[in-house]
Design a protein around this motif. Structure first.
Motif, short mmCIF file in Angstrom:
data_model
loop_
_atom_site.label_atom_id
_atom_site.label_comp_id
_atom_site.label_asym_id
_atom_site.label_seq_id
_atom_site.Cartn_x
_atom_site.Cartn_y
_atom_site.Cartn_z
N THR A 181 5.29 -1.96 -10.52
CA THR A 181 6.75 -1.91 -10.40
C THR A 181 7.27 -3.22 -9.82
O THR A 181 6.52 -3.97 -9.18
CB THR A 181 7.21 -0.76 -9.49
N PHE A 182 8.54 -3.46 -10.03
CA PHE A 182 9.15 -4.67 -9.48
C PHE A 182 9.15 -4.62 -7.95
O PHE A 182 8.90 -5.62 -7.29
CB PHE A 182 10.56 -4.85 -10.04
N ASP A 183 9.40 -3.46 -7.39
CA ASP A 183 9.36 -3.32 -5.93
C ASP A 183 7.97 -3.64 -5.39
O ASP A 183 7.83 -4.25 -4.32
CB ASP A 183 9.79 -1.93 -5.49
N LEU A 184 6.94 -3.23 -6.11
CA LEU A 184 5.57 -3.54 -5.69
C LEU A 184 5.35 -5.05 -5.68
O LEU A 184 4.77 -5.59 -4.73
CB LEU A 184 4.55 -2.86 -6.60
N LEU A 185 5.80 -5.75 -6.70
CA LEU A 185 5.67 -7.21 -6.72
C LEU A 185 6.38 -7.84 -5.54
O LEU A 185 5.84 -8.71 -4.86
CB LEU A 185 6.21 -7.79 -8.02
N ARG A 186 7.60 -7.39 -5.28
CA ARG A 186 8.37 -7.93 -4.14
C ARG A 186 7.67 -7.65 -2.81
O ARG A 186 7.66 -8.49 -1.92
CB ARG A 186 9.77 -7.36 -4.13
N ASP A 187 7.09 -6.46 -2.68
CA ASP A 187 6.43 -6.10 -1.43
C ASP A 187 5.08 -6.78 -1.26
O ASP A 187 4.61 -6.99 -0.14
CB ASP A 187 6.25 -4.58 -1.34
N THR A 188 4.44 -7.14 -2.36
CA THR A 188 3.14 -7.82 -2.30
C THR A 188 3.31 -9.31 -2.03
O THR A 188 2.62 -9.88 -1.21
CB THR A 188 2.37 -7.61 -3.63
N PHE A 189 4.25 -9.92 -2.73
CA PHE A 189 4.46 -11.37 -2.63
C PHE A 189 5.68 -11.63 -1.74
O PHE A 189 6.75 -11.99 -2.22
CB PHE A 189 4.62 -11.97 -4.03
N THR A 190 5.49 -11.46 -0.45
CA THR A 190 6.60 -11.52 0.50
C THR A 190 7.17 -12.93 0.68
O THR A 190 8.28 -13.07 1.18
CB THR A 190 6.18 -10.96 1.87
N THR A 191 6.44 -13.96 0.29
CA THR A 191 6.99 -15.31 0.35
C THR A 191 7.74 -15.67 -0.93
O THR A 191 8.40 -16.70 -0.99
CB THR A 191 5.90 -16.37 0.59
N LYS A 192 7.63 -14.84 -1.92
CA LYS A 192 8.36 -15.01 -3.18
C LYS A 192 9.53 -14.03 -3.19
O LYS A 192 9.70 -13.23 -2.29
CB LYS A 192 7.44 -14.73 -4.39
N TYR A 193 10.32 -14.09 -4.22
CA TYR A 193 11.46 -13.19 -4.39
C TYR A 193 12.42 -13.25 -3.20
O TYR A 193 12.94 -12.26 -2.74
CB TYR A 193 10.98 -11.76 -4.66
N VAL A 228 13.75 -6.19 -15.69
CA VAL A 228 13.78 -6.28 -17.16
C VAL A 228 12.58 -7.10 -17.65
O VAL A 228 11.88 -6.71 -18.59
CB VAL A 228 15.11 -6.87 -17.66
N ALA A 229 12.33 -8.23 -17.02
CA ALA A 229 11.20 -9.08 -17.39
C ALA A 229 9.88 -8.35 -17.17
O ALA A 229 8.95 -8.46 -17.97
CB ALA A 229 11.23 -10.38 -16.58
N LEU A 230 9.79 -7.58 -16.08
CA LEU A 230 8.56 -6.83 -15.81
C LEU A 230 8.33 -5.76 -16.88
O LEU A 230 7.22 -5.61 -17.38
CB LEU A 230 8.60 -6.17 -14.43
N GLU A 231 9.35 -5.03 -17.26
CA GLU A 231 9.19 -4.00 -18.29
C GLU A 231 8.79 -4.62 -19.62
O GLU A 231 7.95 -4.06 -20.34
CB GLU A 231 10.46 -3.16 -18.41
N MET A 237 0.80 -1.22 0.00
CA MET A 237 0.00 0.00 0.00
C MET A 237 0.84 1.28 0.00
O MET A 237 0.31 2.36 -0.20
CB MET A 237 -0.97 0.01 1.19
N LEU A 238 2.13 1.19 0.20
CA LEU A 238 2.95 2.39 0.15
C LEU A 238 3.34 2.78 -1.27
O LEU A 238 3.95 3.81 -1.48
CB LEU A 238 4.22 2.19 0.99
N HIS A 239 2.94 1.98 -2.25
CA HIS A 239 3.26 2.26 -3.64
C HIS A 239 2.18 3.11 -4.29
O HIS A 239 1.00 3.02 -3.93
CB HIS A 239 3.45 0.95 -4.41
N GLU A 240 2.58 3.90 -5.27
CA GLU A 240 1.65 4.77 -6.00
C GLU A 240 0.60 3.96 -6.74
O GLU A 240 0.89 2.95 -7.35
CB GLU A 240 2.43 5.59 -7.04
N GLY A 241 -0.64 4.44 -6.71
CA GLY A 241 -1.70 3.90 -7.53
C GLY A 241 -2.26 2.55 -7.11
O GLY A 241 -2.99 1.93 -7.87
N VAL A 242 -1.95 2.08 -5.92
CA VAL A 242 -2.43 0.76 -5.48
C VAL A 242 -3.71 0.93 -4.67
O VAL A 242 -3.79 1.77 -3.78
CB VAL A 242 -1.35 0.04 -4.62
#
Length: 138
Positions: free
Chosen positions: A34-46, A78-81, A14-19
């Motif tokens: 963003t990649f940081d958003l994915l990492r922050d959302t899926f805390t058991t992944k990455y 890179v994969a996300l972009e 929730m600290l990311h823009e537009g969520v």
């Protein structure tokens, strides 16, 4: 404290823009993903980082739907972009729903009508091709 719990506590999706949050789900437009958003959302992944000679990436990444029955593993920024360019060029800036509590096939879904129409159209094309009898069993 384990790293994934700490990461979720300190930053969180929730600290990311537009969520937008709806229960356990986070909704964001493809352009704001963003990649940081994915990492922050899926805390058991990455968590399983691979420092490759080519580029640093994660082995335990999530898959995002591509609208043609396939998905793309998002191993790094890179994969996300690449994924964002792919979706934007085909269906535009649609919303993606991220659900860290879902099973691996449903962690990320796109319910936009343009996306669903494209997905259904590709599915019909594939089934009509294989349904003619000539290519069955391929």
């Amino acid at each position: 404290m384990n790293q994934s719990k700490w990461r979720n506590f300190v930053v969180g999706a929730m600290l990311h823009e537009g969520v937008r949050q709806e229960g356990n789900k986070y909704i964001v437009s493809i352009s704001d993903l963003t990649f940081d958003l994915l990492r922050d959302t899926f805390t058991t992944k990455y968590q399983n980082f691979l420092d490759s000679d080519v580029r640093p990436m994660y082995r335990d990444a999530i898959n995002l739907p591509q609208g043609d029955g396939s998905s793309k593993k998002i191993i790094d920024n890179v994969a996300l972009e690449d994924y964002k360019d792919y979706i934007m060029s085909r269906v535009g800036n649609v919303d993606i729903i991220l659900d860290p509590t879902a099973d691996s096939l449903n962690m990320a879904v796109i319910n936009d009508p343009k996306f669903k129409k494209r997905e259904a159209g590709i599915g019909k094309t594939i089934s009509s091709y294989y349904g003619k009898g000539e290519n069955e069993g391929d």
